[in-house]
Write a protein that holds these residues in place. Structure first.
Motif, PDB file in Angstrom:
ATOM      1  N   ASN A  62       0.849  -1.194   0.000  1.00 55.82           N
ATOM      2  CA  ASN A  62       0.000   0.000   0.000  1.00 55.82           C
ATOM      3  C   ASN A  62       0.886   1.246   0.000  1.00 55.82           C
ATOM      4  O   ASN A  62       2.039   1.201   0.404  1.00 55.82           O
ATOM      5  N   ILE A  63       0.324   2.362  -0.450  1.00 57.78           N
ATOM      6  CA  ILE A  63       1.078   3.613  -0.467  1.00 57.78           C
ATOM      7  C   ILE A  63       1.195   4.183   0.938  1.00 57.78           C
ATOM      8  O   ILE A  63       0.219   4.222   1.681  1.00 57.78           O
ATOM      9  N   GLU A  87      -5.266  -1.989  -6.558  1.00 59.47           N
ATOM     10  CA  GLU A  87      -4.543  -0.724  -6.415  1.00 59.47           C
ATOM     11  C   GLU A  87      -4.698  -0.130  -5.007  1.00 59.47           C
ATOM     12  O   GLU A  87      -5.652  -0.451  -4.310  1.00 59.47           O
ATOM     13  N   SER A  88      -3.798   0.783  -4.656  1.00 55.79           N
ATOM     14  CA  SER A  88      -3.857   1.443  -3.356  1.00 55.79           C
ATOM     15  C   SER A  88      -5.170   2.172  -3.135  1.00 55.79           C
ATOM     16  O   SER A  88      -5.694   2.213  -2.029  1.00 55.79           O
ATOM     17  N   LYS A  89      -5.714   2.741  -4.218  1.00 57.66           N
ATOM     18  CA  LYS A  89      -6.965   3.491  -4.036  1.00 57.66           C
ATOM     19  C   LYS A  89      -8.104   2.570  -3.611  1.00 57.66           C
ATOM     20  O   LYS A  89      -9.060   3.020  -2.972  1.00 57.66           O
ATOM     21  N   VAL A  91      -7.773   0.248  -1.431  1.00 56.67           N
ATOM     22  CA  VAL A  91      -7.638   0.169   0.029  1.00 56.67           C
ATOM     23  C   VAL A  91      -8.428   1.309   0.669  1.00 56.67           C
ATOM     24  O   VAL A  91      -9.182   1.111   1.623  1.00 56.67           O
ATOM     25  N   MET A  92      -8.247   2.513   0.096  1.00 61.73           N
ATOM     26  CA  MET A  92      -8.958   3.689   0.622  1.00 61.73           C
ATOM     27  C   MET A  92     -10.474   3.461   0.548  1.00 61.73           C
ATOM     28  O   MET A  92     -11.205   3.787   1.473  1.00 61.73           O
ATOM     29  N   GLU A  95     -11.548   1.074   3.232  1.00 67.32           N
ATOM     30  CA  GLU A  95     -11.473   1.688   4.559  1.00 67.32           C
ATOM     31  C   GLU A  95     -12.639   2.650   4.804  1.00 67.32           C
ATOM     32  O   GLU A  95     -13.054   2.836   5.948  1.00 67.32           O
ATOM     33  N   LYS A  96     -13.170   3.216   3.725  1.00 61.64           N
ATOM     34  CA  LYS A  96     -14.324   4.125   3.876  1.00 61.64           C
ATOM     35  C   LYS A  96     -15.528   3.387   4.442  1.00 61.64           C
ATOM     36  O   LYS A  96     -16.408   3.989   5.057  1.00 61.64           O
TER      37      LYS A  96
ATOM     38  N   MET B   1      -9.867   5.765   8.123  1.00 63.55           N
ATOM     39  CA  MET B   1      -8.511   5.983   7.588  1.00 63.55           C
ATOM     40  C   MET B   1      -8.471   7.216   6.689  1.00 63.55           C
ATOM     41  O   MET B   1      -9.395   7.466   5.931  1.00 63.55           O
ATOM     42  N   PHE B  30      -3.995   9.953  -7.592  1.00 60.99           N
ATOM     43  CA  PHE B  30      -3.445   8.595  -7.639  1.00 60.99           C
ATOM     44  C   PHE B  30      -2.743   8.344  -8.973  1.00 60.99           C
ATOM     45  O   PHE B  30      -1.737   7.645  -9.033  1.00 60.99           O
TER      46      PHE B  30
END
Lengths: 198, 198
Positions: A62-63, A87-89, A91-92, A95-96, B1, B30
């Motif tokens: 992750n970033i 992709e890292s996005k 993950v975001m 998490e939301k 997060m 991104f």
């Protein structure tokens, strides 16, 4: 007549962004000229900073600003579940939801024979290593619902299952709030197949 | 997060651009992370450069790198006609036509009592000064075909005409290639009023 060099260069840079063509780039460049000096300086600094200050987490990919990301460092999170994303996005986005309390693993791509992307080109080796070293009971595969995403999910499942680890995939079905009338056939089929008793 | 600080800051900067909301800004941020380092550096430099290296031309108010813009410096251009536009980008649009060989004057705005923009807030004083000092026979008013643009054109016309200078306005009518079926009534009315013998 040509644009003055500074504008021409800025238009060129804006055009490198996705979904921004020549006309929009020119509009943005002219807008930038009239922006507050501080805002433009901040913008330039932020651009440099994302390239200089961000790295991939040593554990999950992750970033992050540090060597290991805040999620991997968080001891309150469940270490036995790993959710695999492209992709890292993603993950975001997960998490939301504020529900998932396990670990992540970012592949940085999907298997795509057409584009020449094989298993060695994405972050799979370190995932397998994590499964060997850590006490992991479940791998949730959350690649996109595209052909490549499905193929990657299938590949990972075949790779991981023999080690006796449970592999799951996100459910397909109707989006919440959507009309059946507008759902495509494949989604509708998946929704029927995945129906649950109520 | 939350997003790591460098990304959050870049998203904030992208959101200051017109027509870019939170989701697009995040997508662009991104994307920027994965861009080539050189391209991002160029982008940051271009941003700084448009604020640092561009000025308004001392004569016409157009955007330029030097004290006087290339159009005002061009001795081959007709000095007796001045075309008045709202913004520098309108000069670029006019120049794309490759037909007009006169001078320009950029107002940097329009009269708008609703927004509190009066004659002293836009570049009118220097236009009047030019008309006094130079041998100018015609002023073409090319403000936009909006309420404010029309009001500004009317104001300028009343101001300039008494000096015995010819004042003209761009023609209104159907766009080339457009269907009458889809033209609005006001445009159609203007097109009929402005009909020409053939």
């Amino acid at each position: 007549m040509h644009y003055p060099t500074p504008i021409a260069k800025l238009i060129e840079s804006y055009m490198k962004l996705p979904g921004i063509g020549a006309k929009t780039a020119a509009r943005l460049a002219f807008y930038t000229i009239d922006m507050k000096e501080d805002d433009v300086t901040e913008f330039a600094k932020a651009l440099i900073s994302v390239k200089r200050d961000l790295h991939y987490c040593d554990v999950c990919g992750n970033i992050t600003e540090s060597a290991v990301c805040s999620i991997c460092q968080d001891t309150s999170r469940d270490k036995s579940v790993v959710l695999v994303v492209e992709e890292s996005k993603d993950v975001m986005s997960m998490e939301k939801m504020r529900e998932y309390r396990g670990q992540y693993h970012v592949l940085h791509g999907v298997l795509s024979p057409m584009d020449g992307t094989g298993p060695d080109d994405i972050n799979i080796t370190s995932l397998i290593q994590r499964l060997h070293n850590d006490e992991i009971n479940e791998v949730i595969i959350a690649t996109n619902a595209t052909t490549e995403g499905e193929a990657t999910a299938m590949y990972l499942s075949r790779l991981i299952k023999p080690a006796g680890i449970k592999v799951t995939r996100l459910a397909h079905g109707l989006s919440v709030g959507s009309d059946i009338e507008y759902a495509d056939e494949v989604t509708l089929l998946k929704a029927v197949e995945g129906r649950r008793e109520m």
